[in-house]
Design an enzyme around this catalytic site. Structure first.
Site, mmCIF file in Angstrom:
data_model
loop_
_atom_site.group_PDB
_atom_site.id
_atom_site.type_symbol
_atom_site.label_atom_id
_atom_site.label_comp_id
_atom_site.label_asym_id
_atom_site.label_seq_id
_atom_site.Cartn_x
_atom_site.Cartn_y
_atom_site.Cartn_z
ATOM 1 N N CYS A 15 18.486 -80.173 37.677
ATOM 2 C CA CYS A 15 17.358 -80.908 38.487
ATOM 3 C C CYS A 15 17.235 -82.088 38.217
ATOM 4 O O CYS A 15 17.046 -83.652 38.303
ATOM 5 C CB CYS A 15 15.863 -80.545 39.465
ATOM 6 S SG CYS A 15 16.042 -79.186 40.133
ATOM 7 N N ASN A 41 13.408 -78.158 47.954
ATOM 8 C CA ASN A 41 14.349 -78.406 46.547
ATOM 9 C C ASN A 41 15.906 -79.335 46.709
ATOM 10 O O ASN A 41 16.539 -78.924 46.415
ATOM 11 C CB ASN A 41 13.634 -78.078 45.450
ATOM 12 C CG ASN A 41 13.930 -78.350 44.269
ATOM 13 O OD1 ASN A 41 14.991 -79.283 43.545
ATOM 14 N ND2 ASN A 41 13.757 -77.717 43.124
ATOM 15 N N HIS A 91 9.943 -85.469 41.246
ATOM 16 C CA HIS A 91 11.198 -84.954 41.349
ATOM 17 C C HIS A 91 10.434 -83.707 42.851
ATOM 18 O O HIS A 91 8.952 -83.756 42.839
ATOM 19 C CB HIS A 91 11.741 -84.143 40.390
ATOM 20 C CG HIS A 91 12.468 -82.996 40.464
ATOM 21 N ND1 HIS A 91 13.303 -82.682 41.858
ATOM 22 C CD2 HIS A 91 12.525 -81.440 40.711
ATOM 23 C CE1 HIS A 91 14.068 -81.185 41.926
ATOM 24 N NE2 HIS A 91 13.529 -80.766 41.701
HETATM 25 O O1 UT7 Z 1 13.668 -77.778 40.531
HETATM 26 C C1 UT7 Z 1 13.279 -77.267 39.251
HETATM 27 C C2 UT7 Z 1 11.929 -76.784 39.180
HETATM 28 N N1 UT7 Z 1 11.520 -75.648 39.672
HETATM 29 C C3 UT7 Z 1 10.147 -75.803 40.458
HETATM 30 O O2 UT7 Z 1 10.019 -76.525 39.464
HETATM 31 C C4 UT7 Z 1 9.992 -74.330 40.673
HETATM 32 C C5 UT7 Z 1 8.327 -74.045 39.743
HETATM 33 N N2 UT7 Z 1 7.350 -72.928 40.987
HETATM 34 C C6 UT7 Z 1 6.933 -72.621 41.665
HETATM 35 O O3 UT7 Z 1 7.403 -73.562 42.494
HETATM 36 C C7 UT7 Z 1 6.553 -71.632 42.200
HETATM 37 O O4 UT7 Z 1 6.777 -70.747 40.545
HETATM 38 C C8 UT7 Z 1 6.583 -71.066 43.507
HETATM 39 C C9 UT7 Z 1 6.608 -71.231 44.686
HETATM 40 C C10 UT7 Z 1 8.587 -70.513 42.887
HETATM 41 C C11 UT7 Z 1 5.949 -69.653 43.244
HETATM 42 O O5 UT7 Z 1 4.614 -69.878 43.994
HETATM 43 P P1 UT7 Z 1 3.502 -68.976 42.324
HETATM 44 O O6 UT7 Z 1 2.357 -69.593 42.838
HETATM 45 O O7 UT7 Z 1 3.829 -69.307 41.151
HETATM 46 O O8 UT7 Z 1 3.591 -67.903 43.095
HETATM 47 P P2 UT7 Z 1 3.791 -66.796 41.943
HETATM 48 O O9 UT7 Z 1 5.898 -66.187 41.193
HETATM 49 O O10 UT7 Z 1 3.130 -66.501 40.992
HETATM 50 O O11 UT7 Z 1 3.776 -65.810 42.832
HETATM 51 C C12 UT7 Z 1 2.563 -65.079 43.689
HETATM 52 C C13 UT7 Z 1 2.900 -63.662 44.594
HETATM 53 C C14 UT7 Z 1 3.538 -62.863 44.016
HETATM 54 O O12 UT7 Z 1 3.276 -61.739 44.493
HETATM 55 P P3 UT7 Z 1 1.822 -60.314 43.547
HETATM 56 O O13 UT7 Z 1 2.575 -60.646 42.338
HETATM 57 O O14 UT7 Z 1 0.966 -61.591 43.765
HETATM 58 O O15 UT7 Z 1 1.577 -60.162 44.658
HETATM 59 C C15 UT7 Z 1 4.885 -63.006 44.718
HETATM 60 O O16 UT7 Z 1 5.793 -61.364 44.914
HETATM 61 O O17 UT7 Z 1 3.857 -64.258 45.642
HETATM 62 C C16 UT7 Z 1 4.387 -63.418 45.951
HETATM 63 N N3 UT7 Z 1 6.413 -64.309 46.703
HETATM 64 C C17 UT7 Z 1 5.752 -64.249 47.477
HETATM 65 N N4 UT7 Z 1 5.207 -64.568 48.542
HETATM 66 C C18 UT7 Z 1 6.282 -64.471 49.999
HETATM 67 C C19 UT7 Z 1 6.902 -64.904 45.883
HETATM 68 N N5 UT7 Z 1 7.654 -65.731 46.520
HETATM 69 C C20 UT7 Z 1 6.972 -65.654 47.782
HETATM 70 C C21 UT7 Z 1 8.030 -65.682 48.842
HETATM 71 N N6 UT7 Z 1 6.906 -65.267 50.042
HETATM 72 N N7 UT7 Z 1 8.597 -66.638 49.259
#
Ligand code: UT7
Length: 318
Positions: free
Chosen positions: A113, A275, A245
């Site tokens: 990225c 993204n 970004h």
């Molecule tokens: O461009 C390169 C750099 N990339 C980035 O900057 C991406 C960085 N990361 C993010 O943007 C975020 O971490 C995400 C959007 C990917 C995830 O958001 P988060 O707030 O960090 O969520 P998490 O991974 O801690 O997951 C929270 C919950 C989990 O469920 P439990 O374990 O709490 O029951 C996940 O399984 O959300 C769940 N989850 C989803 N639920 C519905 C993860 N993805 C999804 C989804 N839909 N698509």
């Protein structure tokens, strides 16, 4: 002193759109979750057979038009991408052939990225030292080709698109400074872990430890924007626009808070673009130039963070 100056911008998004509601039918997710956790509502996806260089060519021609430069006059191409058309020739050379410009350097950088930030920084040096006079800097991606459409943790994030800028020498600034960083300790947190030399795994797919990436991105981007202002002896108030970004609205909000910048001064395209990796910053820049928000003479801070990790920023007098 010679600076490099952005004299034209361009971008291109493929026609096909996938909404959050479309994704609800593909993986276990909801529109509400995607909107509140990422800020994304829809994203553009390349058609079958449409390649990274196809997208880049349209963006490049638009940037050249804006700069009033004939494609054949381009003498330098720096191309950021993680999703090249071929192993080789590189995307810069493929674009050079399309544009009909010959002989100047043309190369691609694969810094995920941060690809556009790296390409911009390198091209800036060449223009400054007089070795390039009409440089094209591109960020273009078809991330949909390496997205695991069965993984809800990544499928809702990534998208396709292209952005381009033309750099030319100028006595007035210009790109004021660029700052690049990388830390390979984090190589496993966001990657597509197969390739020519290592061998192609059954799946050529992005994997990501989203939450860990999120936390480090917030820290590193915060440090990066402060480093950029400090290097130029400028206060936060001097900035007209942050062009970040577009990975996640919450990461962008955290960076804006660090700069005490109201969100009205942040260019946001994440809602419509998702993204687009190396394409995200030049795409956002072009959108805001063309809709009249960014105008000549304003001070812009560009930044991006990606797999590797790699990250970088640039302070630009537009
Ligand atoms: O461009 C390169 C750099 N990339 C980035 O900057 C991406 C960085 N990361 C993010 O943007 C975020 O971490 C995400 C959007 C990917 C995830 O958001 P988060 O707030 O960090 O969520 P998490 O991974 O801690 O997951 C929270 C919950 C989990 O469920 P439990 O374990 O709490 O029951 C996940 O399984 O959300 C769940 N989850 C989803 N639920 C519905 C993860 N993805 C999804 C989804 N839909 N698509």
């Amino acid at each position: 002193m010679i600076y490099s100056r952005i004299t034209g911008t361009g971008s291109y998004l493929p026609e096909k759109v996938i909404t959050n509601f479309d994704l609800e039918k593909m993986v276990d997710t909801t529109d509400e979750w995607i909107r509140t956790r990422t800020g994304i509502e829809r994203r553009h996806i390349a058609a079958d057979g449409q390649t990274t260089v196809d997208l880049a060519e349209v963006a490049a021609r638009r940037a050249l038009d804006a700069a009033g430069i004939a494609p054949t006059d381009v003498d330098y191409i720096a191309f950021g991408t993680t999703t090249p058309d071929l192993v080789f020739p590189n995307c810069g050379v493929l674009l050079q052939q399309r544009l009909g410009c010959r002989g100047g350097p043309a190369f691609s950088v694969e810094t995920a990225c941060a690809g556009f930030m790296y390409a911009l920084s390198i091209a800036d040096k060449y223009v400054r030292c007089g070795e390039a006079r009409r440089a094209l800097v591109i960020g273009s991606e078809t991330l949909s080709r390496i997205t695991d459409w069965s993984d809800r943790g990544t499928a809702v994030l990534f998208a396709d698109g292209a952005g381009a800028v033309v750099l030319e020498p100028s006595e007035a600034p210009g790109i004021l400074s660029t700052h690049l960083h990388a830390d390979g300790q984090y190589k496993d947190l966001l990657c597509c872990a197969s390739g020519v030399s290592k061998g192609f795994a059954p799946k050529l797919k992005i994997t990501m430890s989203g939450n860990e990436v999120f936390k480090i991105a917030v820290i590193k981007l915060g440090e990066s924007v402060e480093e950029t202002l400090a290097a130029n002896g400028l206060n936060k108030e001097a900035l007209d626009w942050l062009v970040p970004h577009q990975a996640n609205i919450r990461i962008i909000q955290a960076t804006a808070r660090r700069l005490d910048l109201p969100m009205e001064k942040v260019i946001l395209t994440v809602k419509e673009h998702g993204n687009t990796s190396a394409a995200s910053v030049p795409l956002a820049l072009d959108v805001a130039v063309r809709d009249g928000r960014i105008t000549r003479g304003q001070l812009l801070l560009l930044e991006a963070f990606g797999g590797g990790f790699t990250w970088g920023s640039a302070l630009v007098r537009y």
